[in-house]
Each structure stands twice: as C-alpha cells, then as structure tokens.
Design an enzyme around this catalytic site. Structure first.
Site, PDB file in Angstrom:
ATOM      1  N   TYR A  73       8.927  10.354  12.099  1.00 39.75           N
ATOM      2  CA  TYR A  73       7.578  10.607  11.595  1.00 39.75           C
ATOM      3  C   TYR A  73       6.702  11.236  12.675  1.00 39.75           C
ATOM      4  CZ  TYR A  73       8.784   7.323   7.795  1.00 39.75           C
ATOM      5  OH  TYR A  73       9.372   6.664   6.738  1.00 39.75           O
TER       6      TYR A  73
ATOM      7  N   HIS B 138      17.510   3.998   8.951  1.00 40.35           N
ATOM      8  CA  HIS B 138      16.691   4.730   7.985  1.00 40.35           C
ATOM      9  C   HIS B 138      17.494   5.142   6.748  1.00 40.35           C
ATOM     10  CE1 HIS B 138      12.760   7.271   8.041  1.00 40.35           C
ATOM     11  NE2 HIS B 138      13.011   6.807   6.849  1.00 40.35           N
TER      12      HIS B 138
ATOM     13  N   SER C 283       6.039   3.675  -0.517  1.00 39.23           N
ATOM     14  CA  SER C 283       5.434   4.394  -1.649  1.00 39.23           C
ATOM     15  C   SER C 283       5.006   3.422  -2.742  1.00 39.23           C
ATOM     16  CB  SER C 283       6.413   5.438  -2.211  1.00 39.23           C
ATOM     17  OG  SER C 283       6.637   6.462  -1.285  1.00 39.23           O
ATOM     18  N   PRO C 284       4.255   2.375  -2.386  1.00 39.81           N
ATOM     19  CA  PRO C 284       3.861   1.375  -3.382  1.00 39.81           C
ATOM     20  C   PRO C 284       2.849   1.899  -4.392  1.00 39.81           C
ATOM     21  CG  PRO C 284       2.722   0.957  -1.326  1.00 39.81           C
ATOM     22  CD  PRO C 284       3.713   2.054  -1.046  1.00 39.81           C
TER      23      PRO C 284
ATOM     24  N   GLY D 208       3.294   4.862  -5.921  1.00 36.42           N
ATOM     25  CA  GLY D 208       3.967   5.895  -6.703  1.00 36.42           C
ATOM     26  C   GLY D 208       3.737   7.299  -6.194  1.00 36.42           C
TER      27      GLY D 208
ATOM     28  N   GLY E  45       1.301   8.376  -4.794  1.00 33.33           N
ATOM     29  CA  GLY E  45      -0.095   8.754  -5.005  1.00 33.33           C
ATOM     30  C   GLY E  45      -0.542   8.734  -6.445  1.00 33.33           C
TER      31      GLY E  45
END
Length: 309
Positions: A40, A106, A185-186, A188, A190
C-alpha cells in the site's frame, strides 16, 4: 472499530502530515487496530510516524506477499520462506517497531504449499518479531491446513452487507478453530457509504471504474440495493455507513476495517459503535440486502485469479 490504511483508490491521504494527523485522531477516538500492507504505497511509513511514542496504544497489522518484479509488470505473489523473512524485516523498519502484532499472508502463493509459508511465518513468532499470524482471502480448506502448522489468529476477507459469501463455508470453520475475521471493504467498496450516486462521481483514474460491480447495469443494480440501506438509515437516524458498520459489529469475532482519507468520515465511522441494532433491525437489513444480491464479481480477472477458493 478499526482503521484500514491503504492507498487503494485515488482519494488516499498523500500528504504525510495530514495522514499522520488522521491516524493520530483515530487513536484519540479509541480506534486502536491499524491495518496496512507493504504493497500500500508508503502507508507503513505513515503508520510508523503516527504511532511514534504511542506504540503501547495500538495493535499493528500488516501484510506481505505481493511483489512486482519489474516496473510496469503485473503484481505476483511470493510466499517462499526466504521472502517471508525478507518482507517482515522491511516492514519492521518501515513501521519503526520491534514487533508486528498481526502478520498476514496477503494472498496464497499457488506455487508454494501454504504449510511452507506459514512454517516460515511461525519462525518469526518464535523469534519475537511477530505476535500473531493471519491469512487473507483464503478458503476454509486452506485455513485448516495453515492452522495445523501454527495457530492462525485472524483471516482477512471482504465482508459486508454487499459481500456475504464468507458466511457459507468460511464462518463455520472460523468458529470451530477460534479464528477472528477482519472485514475489509466493509462499506461495499463505497456503495454503502453514500458518497457517490453515479459512476461519474468517481475520479477518472479511480480503481473501482474497472471493478465488475461498477460496470454498466451492475452499477445500477448495486446502487438500487444500496438505496434500500440508505432508506433504512434515514429512518433510523444514522448514516448508511454507520448502519452498515453497526450490522458488522453485531457479529461475534468480526472486526471491520473501514478506510478513509477524510477526518469527517473517520469520525462518522467511529460513531457507528453507538448505533445499537435490535434483532429485528438486523433481520430487516439482511432482508434488504440478502446474500448474493450484489451483482458482479468482486475483482476483475487479474485480481480474481489470485483469490484462494
């Protein structure tokens, strides 16, 4: 509540001072689990600067495995034992810490048995450089194989009202083995955050424009699904993001890691812990966003091939 720190789309905080201030504000708000990865960008360095003098206040998780052999080439995965140690040493230096609390693979290297990779990671635990081991995007079967070599503390996978597939096979295995789930990504990608209404609301170079869930009719159907959550949030007196995070927080052993570059959104997400859902509200949310309702694959082809299924 935890914080995912990544240079994922195009809205990440690229100014070091602003990024450090954002992370420190998260700690002040009681967010103590910081999740990042060596792929990242320079996020590990930013985390290291932010936690200087506050190491005892936070749990640091980072990931390794993705490599780019040459500029412009596609990312590959390296789970070989020598690379495990090499990657860990680099992350320790960038973070400025003596020990990583949770160290994840990862993605599983399809060329290396997961037992070999986890065996090398276990050596880092025995030497004190790592406290706990984690895996990301693994099947239940792979988790069992890894756990037999060394206890796995956490599995990170995409999980939200939009992505509920882990409930099928992975959840029962997590419960059986006593492994926690870290939900990335809780919101979705965005959709559940309510920040965009059209694909044109995304920056031209936003990674999500290539994601199958954002393509054509898929986008429209997924936005309609998100609108059902938005309507319930309005009636509940909270934001859609808070409602989506509150749903995740009703699950035992699930830790969501919403990422943001905005102080306003950070504080909004942190307030999700105050949204206490009744059983009826949880059931209503699951009716509004049933398993499998979101359309489109989670990743485009080059990303999907790296998933362990």
């Amino acid at each position: 509540m935890s914080l995912g720190i990544a240079d994922t789309y195009t809205s990440s905080v690229r100014d070091d001072d602003a990024a450090v201030a954002l992370i420190r504000r998260a700690i002040d708000l009681g967010i103590t689990f910081m999740d990042t990865a060596d792929i990242y960008g320079d996020s590990e360095e930013k985390v290291g600067k932010a936690i200087a003098g506050r190491r005892a206040d936070v749990v640091i998780a980072t990931k390794f495995g993705f490599v780019q052999r040459a500029m412009g080439t596609q990312e590959q995965v390296d789970g070989s034992p020598p690379y495990v140690r090499e990657a860990c040493e680099r992350s320790l230096r960038r973070l400025g810490v003596e020990q990583i609390d949770v160290y994840y693979l990862h993605r599983v290297d399809q060329k290396v048995p997961v037992e070999e990779t986890v065996g090398a990671m276990a050596e880092l635990v025995r030497e004190g450089e790592v406290r706990h081991l984690g895996l990301s995007e693994v099947s239940a079967a792979t988790l069992r194989r890894a756990h037999a070599v060394h206890p796995i503390a956490a599995v990170q996978t995409e999980y939200s009202l939009f992505t509920r597939e882990p409930e099928d096979d992975l959840f029962p295995t997590l419960r059986e083995l006593g492994v926690g789930l870290v939900a990335y990504s809780p919101l979705g990608r965005g959709f559940l955050g309510g920040r965009f209404r059209s694909i044109d609301d995304l920056a031209p170079d936003d990674w999500r424009r290539r994601n199958p869930r954002f393509q054509g009719a898929n986008f429209e159907r997924n936005m309609a699904l998100a609108n059902r959550i938005r309507e319930m949030a309005a009636a509940r007196g909270c934001t859609p993001a808070q409602l989506a995070l509150a749903w995740l927080l009703t699950h035992d052993n699930v830790v969501p890691i919403p990422g943001t570059s905005s102080l306003e959104r950070l504080e909004e997400n942190a307030r999700a812990v105050a949204v206490q859902l009744t059983n009826g509200e949880r059931e209503e949310l699951e009716r509004r966003s049933p398993k499998g309702a979101a359309v489109g694959e989670r990743y485009h082809a080059s990303g999907a091939v790296l998933l362990n299924r």
